[in-house]
Design an enzyme around this catalytic site. Structure first.
Site, PDB file in Angstrom:
ATOM      1  N   TYR A 177       0.809  -1.216   0.000  1.00 25.92           N
ATOM      2  CA  TYR A 177       0.000   0.000   0.000  1.00 25.92           C
ATOM      3  C   TYR A 177       0.846   1.272   0.000  1.00 25.92           C
ATOM      4  O   TYR A 177       0.314   2.365  -0.075  1.00 25.92           O
ATOM      5  CB  TYR A 177      -0.919   0.009   1.223  1.00 25.92           C
ATOM      6  CG  TYR A 177      -2.127  -0.885   1.084  1.00 25.92           C
ATOM      7  CD1 TYR A 177      -1.977  -2.267   0.947  1.00 25.92           C
ATOM      8  CD2 TYR A 177      -3.409  -0.352   1.090  1.00 25.92           C
ATOM      9  CE1 TYR A 177      -3.083  -3.088   0.823  1.00 25.92           C
ATOM     10  CE2 TYR A 177      -4.523  -1.179   0.964  1.00 25.92           C
ATOM     11  CZ  TYR A 177      -4.346  -2.539   0.830  1.00 25.92           C
ATOM     12  OH  TYR A 177      -5.441  -3.351   0.708  1.00 25.92           O
ATOM     13  N   LYS A 218       4.096 -15.059   3.485  1.00 22.36           N
ATOM     14  CA  LYS A 218       4.342 -15.926   2.330  1.00 22.36           C
ATOM     15  C   LYS A 218       5.854 -15.937   2.139  1.00 22.36           C
ATOM     16  O   LYS A 218       6.381 -15.499   1.118  1.00 22.36           O
ATOM     17  CB  LYS A 218       3.591 -15.331   1.117  1.00 22.36           C
ATOM     18  CG  LYS A 218       3.690 -16.100  -0.170  1.00 22.36           C
ATOM     19  CD  LYS A 218       2.675 -17.210  -0.318  1.00 22.36           C
ATOM     20  CE  LYS A 218       2.974 -17.974  -1.600  1.00 22.36           C
ATOM     21  NZ  LYS A 218       2.169 -19.202  -1.746  1.00 22.36           N
ATOM     22  N   ASP A 272      -1.840 -18.528   1.802  1.00 23.34           N
ATOM     23  CA  ASP A 272      -2.782 -19.380   1.063  1.00 23.34           C
ATOM     24  C   ASP A 272      -3.359 -20.451   1.988  1.00 23.34           C
ATOM     25  O   ASP A 272      -4.563 -20.718   1.975  1.00 23.34           O
ATOM     26  CB  ASP A 272      -2.131 -19.974  -0.208  1.00 23.34           C
ATOM     27  CG  ASP A 272      -0.714 -20.498  -0.012  1.00 23.34           C
ATOM     28  OD1 ASP A 272      -0.146 -20.349   1.088  1.00 23.34           O
ATOM     29  OD2 ASP A 272      -0.164 -21.067  -0.981  1.00 23.34           O
ATOM     30  N   ASP A 317      -5.892  -7.197   4.480  1.00 19.84           N
ATOM     31  CA  ASP A 317      -7.095  -6.739   3.776  1.00 19.84           C
ATOM     32  C   ASP A 317      -7.902  -7.931   3.293  1.00 19.84           C
ATOM     33  O   ASP A 317      -9.113  -8.019   3.509  1.00 19.84           O
ATOM     34  CB  ASP A 317      -6.680  -5.855   2.597  1.00 19.84           C
ATOM     35  CG  ASP A 317      -7.877  -5.416   1.765  1.00 19.84           C
ATOM     36  OD1 ASP A 317      -8.867  -4.950   2.362  1.00 19.84           O
ATOM     37  OD2 ASP A 317      -7.822  -5.567   0.528  1.00 19.84           O
ATOM     38  N   ASP A 357     -11.780  -9.612   4.861  1.00 16.94           N
ATOM     39  CA  ASP A 357     -13.053  -9.805   4.150  1.00 16.94           C
ATOM     40  C   ASP A 357     -13.505 -11.258   4.319  1.00 16.94           C
ATOM     41  O   ASP A 357     -14.687 -11.537   4.538  1.00 16.94           O
ATOM     42  CB  ASP A 357     -12.924  -9.479   2.645  1.00 16.94           C
ATOM     43  CG  ASP A 357     -13.387  -8.051   2.298  1.00 16.94           C
ATOM     44  OD1 ASP A 357     -13.354  -7.176   3.188  1.00 16.94           O
ATOM     45  OD2 ASP A 357     -13.782  -7.823   1.129  1.00 16.94           O
TER      46      ASP A 357
HETATM   47  C1  IPM Z   1     -10.419  -1.788   3.502  1.00 19.92           C
HETATM   48  C2  IPM Z   1     -10.500  -1.369   2.063  1.00 19.92           C
HETATM   49  C3  IPM Z   1      -9.338  -0.463   1.713  1.00 19.92           C
HETATM   50  C4  IPM Z   1      -8.068  -1.265   1.914  1.00 19.92           C
HETATM   51  C5  IPM Z   1      -9.351   0.129   0.294  1.00 19.92           C
HETATM   52  C6  IPM Z   1     -10.657   0.779  -0.032  1.00 19.92           C
HETATM   53  C7  IPM Z   1      -8.235   1.095   0.112  1.00 19.92           C
HETATM   54  O1  IPM Z   1     -10.574  -2.466   1.225  1.00 19.92           O
HETATM   55  O2  IPM Z   1     -10.402  -0.910   4.372  1.00 19.92           O
HETATM   56  O3  IPM Z   1     -10.372  -2.991   3.763  1.00 19.92           O
HETATM   57  O4  IPM Z   1      -7.650  -1.998   1.012  1.00 19.92           O
HETATM   58  O5  IPM Z   1      -7.489  -1.149   2.977  1.00 19.92           O
HETATM   59 MN    MN Z   2     -10.776  -4.339   2.297  1.00 26.64          MN
END
Ligand code: IPM
Ligand code: MN
Ligand code: NAD
Length: 350
Positions: A141, A191, A224, A248, A252
């Site tokens: 990032y 990794k 992975d 990140d 999710d």
């Molecule tokens: C999150 C989002 C952000 C990230 C994006 C929108 C920059 O996906 O906060 O998880 O990747 O950190």
């Molecule tokens: Mn995210």
């Protein structure tokens, strides 16, 4: 005054919808006098109208607050002209970097009564309750990259992952200290079989920090394999420490196994305490459901519990968490609007 000063960036898409509920819950939990909210109208519309994403003066004003509440930035109905990444990088990531929010804390808990897509045999093994400590200011990032011969068949595009001993050590220390207050187990996810430089650094620092924490066990998974374990054996995790991009992706997935991204909170913490920390749901602007009043505000509301804890209001944070948990348990399976969910949680706290 001793009111905490909170900057509010509702942002785009469902951001303003969920933030409205989150603020109502903060007020319900702590009273009208506890906070002073200052709204900042940043995001797609602001860029379309002014050509600015986040100017230096606004950044300086944001720096003076005690904390920041953010909804989401990014794609939204009517903002197709906004290039992907402009707001994400220019607003959200700029705040994380400028305010040195090194620890991106993302707790994952499967509340009783929440449907999970995991197999019953996996769920039967016990409660799912872990925290991802995602590094927030480095890695891929960092924005170190470029494109050569752009648009030609010979284009070369690079993004360089930046990992500093200082940046890695502070989040690894945070992870071990957090684990010491929990079940005493840190898992490094990386990794290092491919990313030998960054992976080697993370691994060495984990070993060094572990030596200072004899009461905390630690292990290692390649990313992975970690995505498999989250689905087959999530109970094995207590604290996961990982870099910015792996964190990140894993969070999710962590949201998905614990009832959906609409429940997943996060805190971006400036551990040095010199700049405001920022509290936001893990999810984005959800253009597919924006404007319909159907977004789940629970993630944003749970993020307010993280904010309260950060501001030293642990008892209020516990009450918000309990109200969220009770709301989820008593309304399992009911389709409710954004306002109904937020309203019910706020009413329970008043
Ligand atoms: C999150 C989002 C952000 C990230 C994006 C929108 C920059 O996906 O906060 O998880 O990747 O950190
Ligand atoms: Mn995210
Ligand atoms: P997203 O999180 O916005 O949506 C993914 C899926 O989850 C969608 O189907 C959406 O409807 C659903 N969802 C998200 N939040 C929900 C909620 N509260 N209740 C119910 N369902 C919910 O991710 P995306 O679609 O990949 O990204 C959309 C935009 O948001 C992109 O521009 C992206 O860059 C941006 N984004 C911003 C942030 C942030 O500001 N922190 C985080 C992630 C993505």
């Amino acid at each position: 005054s001793d009111r905490a000063s909170i900057a509010v960036i509702p942002g785009d898409g469902i951001g303003p919808e969920v933030v409205e509920q989150a603020l109502a819950v903060l007020t319900a939990a702590c009273g009208e006098q506890a906070f002073e909210f200052t709204h900042y109208d940043l995001g797609a519309r602001h860029w379309l109208e002014t050509g600015e994403v986040l100017d230096d003066d606004t950044l300086a004003r944001l720096a003076r607050h005690d904390a920041i509440v953010l909804g989401a930035v990014g794609a939204a109905p009517g903002s197709a002209q906004v290039p992907s990444g402009l707001l994400e990088r220019g607003l959200l990531l700029r705040l994380r970097f400028a305010f040195d929010q090194d620890v991106n804390l993302r707790p994952s808990r499967l509340y009783p009564g929440v449907p999970s897509p995991l197999a019953p045999a996996v769920l039967d093994r016990g409660p799912i309750d872990f925290v991802v400590v995602r590094e927030g200011t480095e890695g891929l990032y960092a924005g170190n990259g470029g494109a050569l011969r752009r648009g030609t068949p010979h284009e070369v595009a690079t993004e360089v992952s930046v990992n500093t001993a200082f940046g890695v050590e502070r989040v690894v220390r945070y992870a071990f200290e957090l684990a010491a207050t929990r079940r005493g187990r840190v898992t490094l996810v990386h990794k290092h079989n491919v990313l030998v430089n960054a992976g080697g650094l993370w691994r060495r620092i984990v070993d060094e920090v572990a030596a200072d924490h004899p009461g905390v066990e630690h292990d290692y998974l390649h990313v992975d394999a970690a995505t498999i374990m989250l689905v087959t054996d999530p109970q094995r995790f207590d604290v996961i420490v990982t870099d910015n991009l792996f964190g990140d992706i894993l969070t999710d997935e962590a949201g998905a196994i614990t009832g959906g991204i609409g429940l997943a909170p996060s805190a971006n913490i400036n551990t040095a305490g010199r700049f405001p920390s920022m509290f936001e749901p893990v999810h984005g602007s959800a253009p597919d459901i924006a404007g319909r009043g159907v977004a789940d505000p629970t993630a944003a509301i749970s993020s307010m519990a993280l904010l309260l804890r950060h501001l030293g209001r642990g008892a209020d944070a516990d009450r918000v968490d309990a109200a969220v948990s009770a709301d989820i348990e008593s309304n399992r399976g009911t389709a409710r609007s954004t306002g109904q969910i937020g309203g019910a949680i706020a009413a329970a706290l008043r």
